[in-house]
Write a protein that holds these residues in place. Sequence first.
Motif: not given
Length: 161
Positions: A6-7, A36-38, A131-133, A135-141
């Motif tokens: 859960s995130v 994030a998975a790398k 990492r996902l949290r 990077d996700l914000g950065e990629q979506v922005s």
Amino acid sequence: MSVTVSVSGLREIEAQLANLSRAAGKGALRRALHRAAKPLAELAASKAPERSGALKGSIIVGAKLNGRQTRLHRRLFRDERAAVELFVGPSYLRGDGGRHGHLVEFGTLHMAAQPFLRPAWDQDREALLERLRADLGEQVSKAVARAEKRAARAAARRTGS
């Protein structure tokens, strides 16, 4: 055995995703998840047994499964419509290393199990989610900014013609 992850705290990102086209949103999610998975794939490769041959080099992050895995996956998740899915593990496409990864992980009648993926997941799970949290914000922005720039250019062309 199932694992539930859960995130929380992603409402702002979800609101930004709503402003993107489906393809742009999926692209941003895919890029963030892959990045994030790398490190998880690298950790799993470092934990793979030395004498397992090409197994270490076959561990990747990818979106494709082989035919049998695809059929099993469809059967397990037929009612779920996940936006983006990526998998970490030995690839059948990268030489012979991936062909016996599951045998090394779980063992056989003649060979004891030498787990490398599950210990890597157990060790990296929390860090992967962080990492996902991030990077996700950065990629979506970035995707939103690209979409806004594209819309501005299109509007400028319409008014300039």
